[in-house]
Motif scaffolding. Structure first.
Motif, short mmCIF file in Angstrom:
data_model
loop_
_atom_site.label_atom_id
_atom_site.label_comp_id
_atom_site.label_asym_id
_atom_site.label_seq_id
_atom_site.Cartn_x
_atom_site.Cartn_y
_atom_site.Cartn_z
N GLN A 4 0.84 -1.21 0.00
CA GLN A 4 0.00 0.00 0.00
C GLN A 4 0.88 1.26 0.00
O GLN A 4 1.93 1.29 0.63
N GLY A 5 0.45 2.42 -0.75
CA GLY A 5 1.08 3.75 -0.68
C GLY A 5 2.52 3.77 -1.11
O GLY A 5 3.38 4.26 -0.41
N HIS A 6 2.86 3.33 -2.29
CA HIS A 6 4.23 3.43 -2.78
C HIS A 6 4.24 4.26 -4.05
O HIS A 6 3.23 4.37 -4.74
N GLY A 7 5.42 4.92 -4.37
CA GLY A 7 5.52 5.77 -5.54
C GLY A 7 6.07 5.04 -6.72
O GLY A 7 6.57 3.91 -6.60
N THR A 8 6.01 5.83 -7.86
CA THR A 8 6.46 5.21 -9.09
C THR A 8 7.88 5.58 -9.41
O THR A 8 8.51 4.94 -10.26
N GLY A 9 8.40 6.75 -8.83
CA GLY A 9 9.75 7.18 -9.15
C GLY A 9 9.88 7.91 -10.46
O GLY A 9 10.98 8.06 -10.98
N ILE A 10 8.77 8.36 -11.06
CA ILE A 10 8.81 9.09 -12.33
C ILE A 10 9.21 10.54 -12.08
O ILE A 10 8.68 11.19 -11.19
N GLY A 11 10.11 11.15 -12.85
CA GLY A 11 10.55 12.54 -12.69
C GLY A 11 10.53 13.29 -14.02
O GLY A 11 10.69 12.69 -15.07
N VAL A 12 10.36 14.66 -13.95
CA VAL A 12 10.37 15.52 -15.14
C VAL A 12 11.72 16.25 -15.16
O VAL A 12 12.06 16.98 -14.22
N ASN A 13 12.45 16.14 -16.23
CA ASN A 13 13.77 16.73 -16.33
C ASN A 13 13.68 18.25 -16.64
O ASN A 13 12.78 18.72 -17.33
N GLY A 14 14.64 19.05 -16.09
CA GLY A 14 14.68 20.49 -16.40
C GLY A 14 15.11 20.75 -17.84
O GLY A 14 15.77 19.92 -18.46
N ASP A 15 14.75 22.02 -18.38
CA ASP A 15 15.09 22.37 -19.78
C ASP A 15 15.91 23.66 -19.86
O ASP A 15 15.90 24.36 -20.84
N GLY A 16 16.54 24.07 -18.76
CA GLY A 16 17.34 25.30 -18.76
C GLY A 16 16.53 26.53 -18.35
O GLY A 16 15.29 26.52 -18.38
N SER A 17 17.24 27.55 -17.93
CA SER A 17 16.58 28.80 -17.48
C SER A 17 16.03 29.58 -18.67
O SER A 17 16.65 29.66 -19.73
N HIS A 18 14.87 30.31 -18.49
CA HIS A 18 14.29 31.19 -19.49
C HIS A 18 13.32 32.16 -18.80
O HIS A 18 12.96 31.94 -17.65
N GLY A 19 12.98 33.22 -19.48
CA GLY A 19 12.07 34.19 -18.89
C GLY A 19 10.97 34.58 -19.86
O GLY A 19 11.00 34.24 -21.04
N HIS A 20 9.99 35.34 -19.35
CA HIS A 20 8.88 35.87 -20.17
C HIS A 20 8.80 37.40 -19.98
O HIS A 20 8.81 37.89 -18.85
N ASN A 21 8.75 38.18 -21.07
CA ASN A 21 8.56 39.64 -20.99
C ASN A 21 7.09 39.96 -20.73
O ASN A 21 6.19 39.39 -21.36
N VAL A 22 6.86 40.90 -19.78
CA VAL A 22 5.49 41.30 -19.43
C VAL A 22 5.30 42.77 -19.85
O VAL A 22 6.12 43.62 -19.53
N GLY A 23 4.27 43.10 -20.58
CA GLY A 23 3.97 44.48 -21.00
C GLY A 23 2.61 44.94 -20.48
O GLY A 23 1.70 44.13 -20.35
N ILE A 24 2.53 46.30 -20.18
CA ILE A 24 1.25 46.88 -19.73
C ILE A 24 0.85 47.93 -20.75
O ILE A 24 1.59 48.89 -21.01
N GLY A 25 -0.28 47.75 -21.33
CA GLY A 25 -0.77 48.67 -22.36
C GLY A 25 -1.26 49.99 -21.78
O GLY A 25 -1.59 50.09 -20.60
#
Length: 509
Positions: free
Chosen positions: A455-476
């Motif tokens: 009962q209650g055990h994990g699968t050990g599945i992980g999501v790998n990182g893809d490097g740093s990045h950003g998003h520009n935000v603009g206000i009209g």
């Protein structure tokens, strides 16, 4: 004192040049103008600035040096003015030259004559080209009111007594002097004539009158309707009983006498007519401010009224001597604090002070620069600051957005795992009972002893990182808009200080 240096005018210099611009011509100085305010003696003048009217014609002069003349002028009018300078006028009406200074040369009062002499020096012309007619005297023809030059009457003219111009000498008059024994201009009364008091054709001498008064007898004649008596050195007229005041002369009722001449400084008794005339002459032109709705006696409201010169001769004379008189056009254009020449012939205008604040003339101090006397000045406010408030422009919104950074993915790691299974043959398919093996499945015969499931055990599945990045935000933007700035007004319809309303009057007669 050094001679006053005259400033020649261009027109005056030209008037002395001979025909064909050759040599000089002799000219006669016929009148002198008086300046009643400071002025600049310029060479281009054609009329003396601030000149009072009329010009002085009672003048005399003579040449005392090649470049100097001695001039005497006299004004016996009742005008009042301050003399700051003068100008010489030639027989052709041209202003020859002027002299002026910043302080008064003299000040004339209504009760005085102005007689002044001055040595005038010319720097560039020969003074001998100027003459003054007969320079041996300056007096005009004499009259009953003007001192001047007369012709003496001889004995016959004295006896005739019809010549109004010639003067009588004591020697000529002696032939007309009356005595008790000789009838001259009049008969002298004897003591008997004086005592009787019935002869109204003879003259009573003071000595005979004193004797008559000393007799304590009442004097009665057609010309005298009262009583007179002399007691203890006192003369009582109109009352018999001494009032005890100790006055040498006591008169009951009004005493009427001739008024002394204007300007008389002798010990003659002044009548009410003399006093009122002197007061009026001295105070004409005086401005009076009072909280009243009607004018004082002898005054006019300062309302800019147009007056006849003949109706107010004293005030017209004062206006001319005030140096505060302008043309009618100048008066209308803002010279309301001055007099005006009216129509230039028969009228003149007084100042208009209604609704105005008086401000003292700057007269060169520098507090109220470049403003002539009697001129109007428009309202003004000293430079200062006001607070300002911006009005709200209502609610508004702004839109917002972010940009994409390109496609990317993330790797997934899965280590894997397994589970054991046990099958109860008693409830499974028929072939399970046959004992046939089932891969990955354990079977057991009964439920007893069966393993407990994990009962209650994990699968050990992980999501790998893809490097740093950003998003520009603009206000009209929220759309074009503005804010209203409001400067709140303050004050009323004019600029003024605390004040009390007064009636402005001028003494007119």
């Amino acid at each position: 004192m050094a001679a006053a240096l005259i400033n020649l005018t261009d027109a005056g210099r030209a008037a002395l040049v001979g025909p064909g611009n050759v040599g000089t011509v002799q000219r006669t100085v016929v009148s002198i103008g008086i300046a009643t305010a400071p002025f600049e003696p310029r060479h281009d003048l054609t009329v003396l600035p601030h000149e009072r009217a009329p010009r002085i014609s009672a003048i005399g002069g003579k040449n005392i040096a090649p470049d100097t003349i001695h001039v005497t002028m006299r004004d016996d009018s009742a005008d009042q003015y301050a003399m700051y300078g003068f100008g010489l006028y030639l027989d052709n009406g041209v202003l020859l030259g002027t002299y002026g200074q910043a302080t008064p040369i003299l000040e004339k009062s209504p009760l005085s004559w102005m007689v002044t002499s001055v040595d005038i020096r010319f720097a560039t012309i020969d003074a001998a080209t100027l003459v003054f007619g007969d320079a041996s005297f300056i007096n005009p023809p004499a009259s009953t009111t003007v001192e001047g030059v007369v012709e003496l009457a001889d004995d016959e003219e004295t006896k005739t007594g019809t010549d109004p111009h010639r003067a009588v000498t004591p020697a000529s008059l002696s032939s007309r002097t009356a005595t008790e024994s000789r009838t001259g201009l009049a008969a002298i009364a004897t003591q008997e004539h004086t005592d009787s008091g019935t002869d109204d054709s003879r003259i009573v001498t003071p000595k005979k009158l004193a004797r008559r008064l000393a007799s304590y007898a009442p004097l009665v004649s057609p010309a005298f309707k009262g009583n007179a008596t002399l007691t203890e050195g006192r003369l009582l007229v109109g009352a018999i009983v001494d009032d005890g005041s100790g006055a040498v002369l006591q008169v009951t009722g009004f005493a009427v006498a001739d008024t002394p001449a204007a300007g008389d400084w002798s010990r003659k008794l002044a009548t009410t007519a003399f006093v009122m005339s002197a007061l009026a002459t001295a105070s004409v032109g005086q401005i009076i401010l009072e909280p009243r709705a009607t004018t004082r006696a002898g005054c006019l409201k300062l309302s800019g009224a147009l007056l006849n010169r003949a109706d107010y001769p004293a005030l017209w004379a004062y206006a001319q001597a005030s140096a505060a008189i302008v043309s009618e056009d100048e008066w209308t254009a803002g010279g309301w604090g001055c007099f005006s020449y009216g129509d230039g012939k028969a009228t003149f205008r007084i100042p208009d002070y209604r609704g105005e604040f008086p401000r003292f003339w700057d007269d060169g101090r520098g507090a109220d620069i470049s403003r002539a006397i009697g001129r109007y000045q428009a309202p003004d406010t000293m430079s200062h600051y006001h607070t300002a408030v911006a009005a709200w422009n209502g609610d508004h919104v702004h839109s917002a957005w972010t940009d994409a950074q390109g496609w990317h993915g993330h790797g997934i790691s899965d280590p894997g795992h397994s589970h054991d299974m046990y099958v109860d043959v008693s409830i499974g398919p028929s072939n399970w009972n046959s004992g046939a093996a089932v891969t990955g499945v354990s079977r057991y015969g009964n439920t007893a002893g069966r393993p407990t499931p994990i009962q209650g055990h994990g699968t050990g599945i992980g999501v790998n990182g893809d490097g740093s990045h950003g998003h520009n935000v603009g206000i009209g933007g929220g759309g074009y808009h503005s804010h209203t700035i409001t400067v709140n007004p303050s004050g009323g319809s004019e600029t003024r200080v605390r004040n009390v309303s007064m009636l402005a009057m001028i003494r007119a007669f």
